[in-house]
Design a protein around this motif. Structure first.
Motif, PDB file in Angstrom:
ATOM      1  N   PRO A  54       5.375  -6.989  -6.916  1.00 52.36           N
ATOM      2  CA  PRO A  54       5.330  -8.022  -7.809  1.00 52.36           C
ATOM      3  C   PRO A  54       5.617  -9.581  -7.322  1.00 52.36           C
ATOM      4  O   PRO A  54       5.501 -10.448  -7.924  1.00 52.36           O
ATOM      5  N   ASP A  55       6.006  -9.374  -5.895  1.00 56.36           N
ATOM      6  CA  ASP A  55       6.441 -10.855  -5.085  1.00 56.36           C
ATOM      7  C   ASP A  55       5.092 -11.138  -4.449  1.00 56.36           C
ATOM      8  O   ASP A  55       4.968 -11.964  -3.764  1.00 56.36           O
ATOM      9  N   GLY A  56       3.955 -10.538  -4.623  1.00 54.23           N
ATOM     10  CA  GLY A  56       2.716 -10.677  -3.975  1.00 54.23           C
ATOM     11  C   GLY A  56       2.442 -10.284  -2.362  1.00 54.23           C
ATOM     12  O   GLY A  56       1.548 -10.217  -1.969  1.00 54.23           O
ATOM     13  N   ARG A  57       3.663  -9.427  -1.989  1.00 52.44           N
ATOM     14  CA  ARG A  57       3.452  -9.138  -0.661  1.00 52.44           C
ATOM     15  C   ARG A  57       2.840  -7.692  -0.526  1.00 52.44           C
ATOM     16  O   ARG A  57       2.870  -6.839  -1.400  1.00 52.44           O
ATOM     17  N   VAL A  58       2.008  -7.413   0.455  1.00 54.98           N
ATOM     18  CA  VAL A  58       1.258  -6.106   0.556  1.00 54.98           C
ATOM     19  C   VAL A  58       2.472  -5.244   1.231  1.00 54.98           C
ATOM     20  O   VAL A  58       3.072  -5.279   2.176  1.00 54.98           O
ATOM     21  N   LEU A  59       2.492  -4.133   0.465  1.00 50.79           N
ATOM     22  CA  LEU A  59       3.519  -2.976   0.748  1.00 50.79           C
ATOM     23  C   LEU A  59       2.992  -1.875   1.630  1.00 50.79           C
ATOM     24  O   LEU A  59       3.801  -1.269   2.394  1.00 50.79           O
ATOM     25  N   ALA A  60       1.433  -1.549   1.321  1.00 52.31           N
ATOM     26  CA  ALA A  60       0.933  -0.753   2.299  1.00 52.31           C
ATOM     27  C   ALA A  60      -0.549  -0.939   2.295  1.00 52.31           C
ATOM     28  O   ALA A  60      -0.991  -1.600   1.277  1.00 52.31           O
ATOM     29  N   ARG A  61      -1.246  -0.425   3.367  1.00 52.85           N
ATOM     30  CA  ARG A  61      -2.537  -0.824   3.642  1.00 52.85           C
ATOM     31  C   ARG A  61      -3.403   0.214   4.565  1.00 52.85           C
ATOM     32  O   ARG A  61      -2.935   0.832   5.381  1.00 52.85           O
ATOM     33  N   ALA A  62      -4.351   0.596   3.780  1.00 52.47           N
ATOM     34  CA  ALA A  62      -5.201   1.750   4.591  1.00 52.47           C
ATOM     35  C   ALA A  62      -5.977   0.999   5.626  1.00 52.47           C
ATOM     36  O   ALA A  62      -6.100  -0.158   5.501  1.00 52.47           O
ATOM     37  N   SER A  64      -9.294  -0.003   8.061  1.00 50.30           N
ATOM     38  CA  SER A  64     -10.706  -0.238   7.921  1.00 50.30           C
ATOM     39  C   SER A  64     -11.960   0.656   8.269  1.00 50.30           C
ATOM     40  O   SER A  64     -11.531   1.076   9.424  1.00 50.30           O
ATOM     41  N   GLY A  65     -12.702   1.055   7.316  1.00 48.21           N
ATOM     42  CA  GLY A  65     -13.851   2.153   7.681  1.00 48.21           C
ATOM     43  C   GLY A  65     -13.302   3.546   7.938  1.00 48.21           C
ATOM     44  O   GLY A  65     -13.851   4.140   8.465  1.00 48.21           O
ATOM     45  N   VAL A  66     -11.908   3.798   7.456  1.00 49.17           N
ATOM     46  CA  VAL A  66     -11.566   5.281   7.585  1.00 49.17           C
ATOM     47  C   VAL A  66     -11.043   5.722   6.449  1.00 49.17           C
ATOM     48  O   VAL A  66     -10.290   4.991   5.642  1.00 49.17           O
ATOM     49  N   GLU A  67     -11.519   6.927   6.163  1.00 49.75           N
ATOM     50  CA  GLU A  67     -11.158   7.537   4.805  1.00 49.75           C
ATOM     51  C   GLU A  67      -9.728   8.130   5.078  1.00 49.75           C
ATOM     52  O   GLU A  67      -9.591   8.777   5.962  1.00 49.75           O
ATOM     53  N   GLU A  68      -8.619   7.659   4.179  1.00 51.47           N
ATOM     54  CA  GLU A  68      -7.329   8.400   4.433  1.00 51.47           C
ATOM     55  C   GLU A  68      -6.741   8.101   2.988  1.00 51.47           C
ATOM     56  O   GLU A  68      -6.974   7.348   2.172  1.00 51.47           O
ATOM     57  N   VAL A  69      -5.463   8.832   2.980  1.00 48.22           N
ATOM     58  CA  VAL A  69      -4.811   8.694   1.786  1.00 48.22           C
ATOM     59  C   VAL A  69      -3.800   7.613   2.043  1.00 48.22           C
ATOM     60  O   VAL A  69      -2.815   7.801   2.973  1.00 48.22           O
ATOM     61  N   LEU A  70      -3.651   6.552   1.016  1.00 56.43           N
ATOM     62  CA  LEU A  70      -2.304   5.480   1.197  1.00 56.43           C
ATOM     63  C   LEU A  70      -1.310   6.003   0.102  1.00 56.43           C
ATOM     64  O   LEU A  70      -1.428   6.245  -1.035  1.00 56.43           O
ATOM     65  N   ILE A  71      -0.073   5.847   0.826  1.00 54.78           N
ATOM     66  CA  ILE A  71       1.089   6.040   0.141  1.00 54.78           C
ATOM     67  C   ILE A  71       2.109   5.047   0.332  1.00 54.78           C
ATOM     68  O   ILE A  71       2.110   4.673   1.232  1.00 54.78           O
ATOM     69  N   ALA A  72       2.644   4.332  -0.820  1.00 54.04           N
ATOM     70  CA  ALA A  72       3.468   3.325  -0.726  1.00 54.04           C
ATOM     71  C   ALA A  72       4.845   3.723  -1.535  1.00 54.04           C
ATOM     72  O   ALA A  72       4.469   4.421  -2.877  1.00 54.04           O
ATOM     73  N   ASP A  73       5.925   3.568  -0.872  1.00 59.13           N
ATOM     74  CA  ASP A  73       7.185   3.671  -1.714  1.00 59.13           C
ATOM     75  C   ASP A  73       7.565   2.220  -2.506  1.00 59.13           C
ATOM     76  O   ASP A  73       7.319   1.200  -1.891  1.00 59.13           O
TER      77      ASP A  73
END
Length: 104
Positions: A54-62, A64-73
């Motif tokens: 909610p503060d606009g910061r990126v918390l987690a990122r997958a 580029s060009g790779v298939e993966e599961v993204l998890i963020a706390d």
């Protein structure tokens, strides 16, 4: 959540991410953008899914060009402490615009 099918080079570098981050900040909510990855015909999908707070910061990122599961706390209380909730949303007057949505 924003489902996306963004191709490589479709947007100027960082522009779409900036738009999503600003929306999260202005509205005081979490956003998860989930993008396709891989090739389909002439299109190459970028991946690069991300979660921002909610503060606009990126918390987690997958990647580029790779298939993966993204998890963020997520600290769900951050939405209540957000700039938008403290300064703007408390002044909303939904009773004044309810009929816009058919609530008469």
């Amino acid at each position: 959540m924003i489902p996306q099918a963004g191709t490589t080079g479709e947007w100027p570098e960082g522009l779409y991410e900036a738009e999503v981050r600003v929306a999260a900040f202005q509205n005081g909510y979490f956003v998860a953008l989930c993008n396709r990855v891989g090739r389909e015909g002439a299109m190459e999908f970028a991946g690069e899914s991300f979660v921002c707070g909610p503060d606009g910061r990126v918390l987690a990122r997958a990647g580029s060009g790779v298939e993966e599961v993204l998890i963020a706390d997520l600290d769900l209380a951050a939405a209540e402490r957000s700039h938008a909730r403290r300064l703007f949303l408390k002044h909303r007057r939904p009773e004044l615009y309810g009929e816009w949505f058919g609530n008469r």
